[in-house]
Design an enzyme around this catalytic site. Structure first.
Site, PDB file in Angstrom:
ATOM      1  CG  ASP A 175      -1.924  -1.191   1.127  1.00 58.66           C
ATOM      2  OD1 ASP A 175      -2.271  -1.598   0.000  1.00 58.66           O
ATOM      3  OD2 ASP A 175      -2.338  -1.704   2.178  1.00 58.66           O
ATOM      4  CE  LYS A 212      -3.584  -5.452   0.368  1.00 60.85           C
ATOM      5  NZ  LYS A 212      -4.131  -4.238  -0.303  1.00 60.85           N
ATOM      6  CG  ASP A 251      -7.131  -6.201  -2.130  1.00 58.72           C
ATOM      7  OD1 ASP A 251      -8.287  -6.654  -2.256  1.00 58.72           O
ATOM      8  OD2 ASP A 251      -6.792  -5.444  -1.193  1.00 58.72           O
ATOM      9  CG  LEU A 252      -7.244  -4.614  -8.672  1.00 62.88           C
ATOM     10  CD1 LEU A 252      -7.156  -4.571 -10.184  1.00 62.88           C
ATOM     11  CD2 LEU A 252      -6.486  -3.448  -8.049  1.00 62.88           C
ATOM     12  CE  LYS A 253     -10.844  -4.487  -0.489  1.00 68.60           C
ATOM     13  NZ  LYS A 253      -9.415  -4.249  -0.759  1.00 68.60           N
ATOM     14  CG  HIS A 268     -19.302  -4.079  -6.524  1.00 70.28           C
ATOM     15  ND1 HIS A 268     -19.664  -3.576  -5.297  1.00 70.28           N
ATOM     16  CD2 HIS A 268     -20.444  -4.535  -7.076  1.00 70.28           C
ATOM     17  CE1 HIS A 268     -20.964  -3.724  -5.110  1.00 70.28           C
ATOM     18  NE2 HIS A 268     -21.464  -4.295  -6.197  1.00 70.28           N
ATOM     19  CG  ASP A 269     -19.008  -2.153 -13.324  1.00 67.68           C
ATOM     20  OD1 ASP A 269     -20.155  -2.132 -13.822  1.00 67.68           O
ATOM     21  OD2 ASP A 269     -18.196  -1.217 -13.415  1.00 67.68           O
ATOM     22  CB  ILE A 270     -22.756  -4.880 -15.191  1.00 68.55           C
ATOM     23  CG1 ILE A 270     -21.764  -4.448 -16.271  1.00 68.55           C
ATOM     24  CG2 ILE A 270     -23.618  -3.704 -14.719  1.00 68.55           C
ATOM     25  CD1 ILE A 270     -22.427  -3.972 -17.559  1.00 68.55           C
ATOM     26  CB  THR A 313     -10.996  -5.508   8.214  1.00 66.36           C
ATOM     27  OG1 THR A 313     -10.153  -4.807   7.305  1.00 66.36           O
ATOM     28  CG2 THR A 313     -10.979  -6.985   7.884  1.00 66.36           C
ATOM     29  CD  GLN A 364      -7.646  -3.206   8.717  1.00 68.75           C
ATOM     30  OE1 GLN A 364      -8.824  -3.534   8.687  1.00 68.75           O
ATOM     31  NE2 GLN A 364      -6.851  -3.310   7.689  1.00 68.75           N
ATOM     32  N   GLY A 420       0.009  -5.295   6.201  1.00 64.68           N
ATOM     33  CA  GLY A 420       0.521  -4.108   5.533  1.00 64.68           C
ATOM     34  C   GLY A 420       1.361  -3.242   6.432  1.00 64.68           C
ATOM     35  NE  ARG A 421      -2.429   0.778   7.736  1.00 68.17           N
ATOM     36  CZ  ARG A 421      -3.642   1.244   7.966  1.00 68.17           C
ATOM     37  NH1 ARG A 421      -3.816   2.506   8.323  1.00 68.17           N
ATOM     38  NH2 ARG A 421      -4.702   0.464   7.853  1.00 68.17           N
TER      39      ARG A 421
END
Length: 241
Positions: free
Chosen positions: A12, A34, A61-63, A65-67, A125, A196, A216-217
């Site tokens: 990130d 990631k 990790d692009l999540k 979410h579309d048609i 999260t 988180q 990550g962090r």
């Protein structure tokens, strides 16, 4: 599976150079890297190619979410890039999940390569009960909603889900021992939670049944990222995970 292979380091970071510095330092301690929205938006497919050139494995990790048609096209492009894991958001519904799962399998077969691990995001999260109910408008309890989406993902042909450590046991009971659970919200003992809400230590998350840990962090923001990663591996190994 070796302890390091269960660790996915979240890159990130704002640019490709920062990502490459971390890959150079952390390759001995990470099973996968990631690439999330920040780095992918800044560098695009070059971020995936950079990690692959260093011999690393990639979780996109692009999540998505579309048609269904749009998401199917996007996952085909990611398979062609050679990612090892990718995700969509379970909130996209069954038709989207099924179309994407079919696209992943078909594209991998056309390229004569193994299909990447394909998973769905459940409840972020960063959300707790109050945010889920009052802001998002979902009336189920967090765990109930996570399990609902996990079952939907399994029924739609996906390999697993992304979920907080707090829901691992419930997902295992509902979806079985082979279903993949990728767990963010992992914080070593004494580290800052950041944004988180539903967190757990790495060893505890693995005891609960996580397949992979996204960290990550606590690693990339440490003064010495390699030392931080080694310490986490040691902590997990000493707990017998």
């Amino acid at each position: 599976m070796h302890v390091k292979d269960k660790i996915i380091v979240a890159l990130d970071v704002p640019d490709l150079a920062a990502g490459e510095r971390l890959v150079d330092q952390l390759s001995p301690y990470a099973g996968m890297f990631k690439v999330g929205l920040e780095l992918y938006t800044a560098a695009g497919p070059a971020a995936v190619r950079m990690i692959k050139e260093h011999g690393g494995r990639v979780f996109a990790d692009l999540k998505l979410h579309d048609i269904p048609h749009t998401v199917a096209g996007a996952v085909r492009a990611l398979v062609r890039l050679g990612v090892d894991m990718l995700n969509v958001h379970a909130a996209g519904g069954k038709a989207m999940l099924q179309a994407a799962a079919a696209a992943v399998r078909e594209e991998a077969a056309a390229l004569n390569r193994p299909a990447p691990v394909f998973i769905a995001v459940t409840v972020l999260t960063s959300l707790d009960r109050e945010a889920l109910h009052c802001e998002v408008g979902i009336e189920r309890e967090v765990e109930e909603q996570v399990v609902h989406w996990a079952l939907l993902a399994r029924e739609s042909g996906l390999d697993g889900v992304v979920a907080s450590p707090r829901e691992i046991r419930a997902i295992r009971e509902a979806c079985g021992p082979e279903f993949g659970i990728v767990t963010p919200g992992v914080r070593p003992a004494g580290s800052d939670r950041g944004d988180q809400r539903r967190v757990m230590t790495p060893a505890a998350a693995l005891r609960e049944g996580a397949s992979y840990l996204v960290i990550g962090r606590p690693i990339i923001a440490a003064p010495d990222p390699a030392a931080a990663a080694r310490a986490i591996i040691t902590e997990i190994a000493e707990m017998g995970q």
